[in-house]
Design an enzyme around this catalytic site. Structure first.
Site, PDB file in Angstrom:
ATOM      1  N   VAL B  12      -3.232   5.863 -10.139  1.00  0.00           N
ATOM      2  CA  VAL B  12      -1.776   5.773 -10.227  1.00  0.00           C
ATOM      3  C   VAL B  12      -1.215   4.886  -9.110  1.00  0.00           C
ATOM      4  CG1 VAL B  12       0.401   7.044 -10.269  1.00  0.00           C
ATOM      5  CG2 VAL B  12      -1.624   8.012 -11.365  1.00  0.00           C
ATOM      6  N   GLU B 124       9.383  12.514 -11.408  1.00  0.00           N
ATOM      7  CA  GLU B 124       9.379  12.299 -12.865  1.00  0.00           C
ATOM      8  C   GLU B 124       7.969  12.214 -13.430  1.00  0.00           C
ATOM      9  OE1 GLU B 124      10.395  12.472 -16.124  1.00  0.00           O
ATOM     10  OE2 GLU B 124      12.271  11.584 -15.472  1.00  0.00           O
ATOM     11  N   ILE B 131       6.554   9.592 -19.833  1.00  0.00           N
ATOM     12  CA  ILE B 131       7.700  10.018 -20.640  1.00  0.00           C
ATOM     13  C   ILE B 131       8.866  10.403 -19.743  1.00  0.00           C
ATOM     14  CG2 ILE B 131       8.506  11.654 -22.381  1.00  0.00           C
ATOM     15  CD1 ILE B 131       5.590  12.172 -23.120  1.00  0.00           C
ATOM     16  N   GLY B 182     -14.250   8.876 -20.108  1.00  0.00           N
ATOM     17  CA  GLY B 182     -13.403   8.933 -18.930  1.00  0.00           C
ATOM     18  C   GLY B 182     -12.076   9.635 -19.171  1.00  0.00           C
ATOM     19  N   GLU B 185     -12.524  14.936 -16.983  1.00  0.00           N
ATOM     20  CA  GLU B 185     -13.263  14.948 -15.714  1.00  0.00           C
ATOM     21  C   GLU B 185     -14.633  15.588 -15.928  1.00  0.00           C
ATOM     22  OE1 GLU B 185     -11.719  14.199 -12.658  1.00  0.00           O
ATOM     23  OE2 GLU B 185      -9.707  13.847 -13.470  1.00  0.00           O
ATOM     24  N   ASP B 196      -3.555  22.519 -15.873  1.00  0.00           N
ATOM     25  CA  ASP B 196      -2.695  21.337 -15.719  1.00  0.00           C
ATOM     26  C   ASP B 196      -1.396  21.546 -16.506  1.00  0.00           C
ATOM     27  OD1 ASP B 196      -2.514  18.205 -15.207  1.00  0.00           O
ATOM     28  OD2 ASP B 196      -2.057  18.522 -17.320  1.00  0.00           O
ATOM     29  N   LYS B 200       2.685  22.092 -15.195  1.00  0.00           N
ATOM     30  CA  LYS B 200       3.797  21.282 -15.702  1.00  0.00           C
ATOM     31  C   LYS B 200       4.893  22.153 -16.308  1.00  0.00           C
ATOM     32  CE  LYS B 200       0.900  17.217 -16.457  1.00  0.00           C
ATOM     33  NZ  LYS B 200       0.001  16.550 -17.432  1.00  0.00           N
ATOM     34  N   GLY B 297      -2.395   7.960 -17.944  1.00  0.00           N
ATOM     35  CA  GLY B 297      -2.765   6.549 -17.943  1.00  0.00           C
ATOM     36  C   GLY B 297      -2.136   5.869 -16.748  1.00  0.00           C
TER      37      GLY B 297
END
Lengths: 405, 405
Positions: B12, B124, B131, B182, B185, B196, B200, B297
């Site tokens: 990132v 964000e 998104i 990929g 993990e 995860d 969120k 991504g």
């Protein structure tokens, strides 16, 4: 306390009053103070309605009251909406509107006045009804160059196409039913000819490019010629037919159009059905994103108008909303736009294939059981201009649709 | 010119540098001035990489430089991210982060520091990757009381479930393939166990309610027990299986959970496939809306981080982002939540029906050709607690899934 005047107590206007009433507390918390409807401007009286005592018939009362900080315009149409909005802005009042015709036609001037006066001219509800798209474009998609924006922007026609697809009924039947249900107007032209969609994509294109995009310059094709035969071919192909608007970058120009298209099930808009709308955005970093929701309806649209009111209340002196200049956007000539086409033709597929391919190049044939005396074919990618030339040369073409994606 | 430091030059972080570079001009226009990466904080040197001369290894260089106005945190994990972010904020630097674990665990404190210092703590990218959802929630959905928020928030598991649905392969096969590509993990626990997704939805619930929602308090069920048999039943039912998170108002409490659910084709999330994410929102005025896009991504996530940087650059001293207090949200006990269930059971449907219905009440049977020795049934709506009691009493239950909508 912030005083608001609502101009036009129709479907959306009464929705705005209802949203402000029902969510009073939550809205006050977010706006920082209570938002109160001081006036409702309308020609009617609404005797017996609790709104009755707020009703005024004279715009001068609204514009002359220094206590009114924000004006909501939900009258629709160009006049007197344009005059009232302009005078409200000139009087230093922020304006929130749901009126796409007004924004498309006079947005450039009204945005300039708002900027000059350091107030807000906001119009989230004018595109996509309740779907938040204009503010996210301006405040969230700020890291991207927007390469394409568009989508399904009209609930009436999407309802009709969905019904035609699911039930195999023809256009006239579904139009009549939509009219009976109140989804379509008695004079349905603005919806079914794609004019409503065209005004909305003009606004989106203006925001994305920062340059004025005129509805009149956009190629607009409606759904009036989409028949149940087309839907039968679509099903055979595993595709769907949607009325979509698109504004796509092509070098320094924009390719903007409204048309019914065939799309496959991999397209994000494929499953957007009934009266729902969806705005599709492609950013050069973000990739594809889609915003989906109720594109029309009293409360969803009012929700978007009230969100603009909250915005104007929180930030009275800053114009967060993007803007565009009066420089006109340069449109890619339609003739140059390349895509695949679907064509329905009378006659026998095997007999006519050679003649078709002599004109259009290699095609993929498609036939539907029960549809005798005609067949369909899909072309390879070709320019619209080249297609039009072929169409003029080869007799027996019944209908053509564009293919998206 | 605004100077930015990027902490963590992984996927990132390098994406953030790339987005700022590639869209330099457009971003400068929107931010009001040029945004320049002054430092990249990383343990590695990146010799030969153009970024090399900006690399520093010592956080003190970043925090001690008054020219750095905005810090980007893309290291991931709790430490040292937490210490670095907190010290950056205390030093008066706005922070943009993509780190959901950090926001879920320490967001309350970090938001309070940012408010106190009148700067921005923005995140964000921590939910939904590219998104735009957090800012639209705070600035566009302001006229609504949000009754429900949730969606498909993890791309890895959505990819796996899509593959299982489309290809009929089992969980282990698809996990291995996702790891090879990929997408997953080597230690896939955080994704496949729903952790995860749980972090969120905790962030979304905190924003929507204004009260702290702890991940540890949320019922979280992953996809590790979803088998190809379940997918076969889903297909038979015309449904799909998706790992969804949901936070729903129930009186004064919130019903929050993460679980794989069966959903029909009418649900907006039904067609969200592959690595795509979608956030679903229901407002009391707006109705249903959905925000769809790349949930992960490099560039999509970086796009969201950079949008936060632009926001912080434009509004350096105002904290636009919503916030929550350290008061804990009250969760509805899982036992009280009512819904329908799908159950797979060993044995013969006709022989066992009476015993099943004696425990669960009326059920709808479903059988899949080729799946011998077992059958499935759908219950009517019942409380989770009542279901659990039945499950304990009736032998032969192979698996159960919840039904959504």
């Amino acid at each position: 306390m912030i005083n608001v005047a609502v101009m036009g107590y129709g479907t959306v206007g009464s929705g705005v009053v209802e949203v402000l009433e029902r969510n009073r507390e939550a809205i006050a918390k977010r706006a920082g103070e209570e938002i109160c409807v001081k006036y409702v401007l309308d020609l009617r009286d609404f005797l017996g309605n609790p709104i009755q005592e707020k009703v005024v018939h004279d715009f001068e009362v609204v514009v002359g009251d220094p206590e009114v900080a924000i004006v909501v315009e939900t009258m629709g149409g160009i006049e007197p909406a344009y005059t009232f909005v302009k005078r409200s802005l000139l009087a230093g009042k922020s304006v929130a509107t749901s009126n796409k015709a007004l924004v498309e036609k006079h947005g450039t001037e009204l945005l300039a006045i708002a900027r000059e006066k350091n107030i807000n001219f906001l119009f989230e509800a004018s595109v996509g009804g309740g779907i938040p798209i204009l503010r996210p474009l301006q405040t969230s998609l700020t890291a991207d160059v927007i390469e394409e924006i568009g989508g399904i922007l009209n609930g009436t026609t999407n309802y009709m196409l969905t019904k035609m697809y699911n039930e195999g009924v023809d256009y006239d039947t579904v139009l009549k039913e939509a009219q009976d249900k109140g989804y379509a107007e008695r004079n349905p032209e603005a919806d079914v000819e794609g004019y409503d969609t065209g005004r909305k994509i003009a606004i989106l294109c203006s925001l994305v490019t920062g340059k004025k995009t005129d509805f009149e310059d956009i190629y607009t094709e409606g759904i009036t010629k989409v028949g149940k035969e087309d839907m039968a071919y679509a099903k055979e192909l595993g595709m769907n037919i949607k009325l979509i608007a698109t504004a796509k970058r092509h070098g320094d120009k924009m390719c903007v159009m409204v048309a019914p298209v065939l799309m496959g099930s991999g397209h994000p808009l494929y499953a957007v059905n009934d009266v729902f709308n969806a705005v599709f955005v492609r950013g050069n970093m973000l990739g594809e994103a889609m915003f989906y929701g109720s594109g029309a309806g009293k409360l969803p649209t009012a929700s978007a108008v009230v969100a603009d009111v909250v915005e104007a209340a929180k930030n009275p002196s800053s114009s967060m909303m993007g803007t565009w200049t009066d420089e006109k956007v340069e449109l890619q000539p339609l003739d140059e736009v390349c895509r695949r086409f679907f064509v329905r033709m009378s006659g026998d597929a095997r007999e006519r294939r050679a003649a078709v391919e002599a004109a259009f190049g290699p095609v993929t044939l498609v036939e539907v059981e029960g549809l005798g005396g005609e067949f369909g074919f899909l072309t390879e990618e070709m320019a619209e201009g080249a297609y039009a030339k072929c169409e003029a040369e080869v007799p027996g073409i019944l209908h053509r649709l564009r293919i998206e994606g």
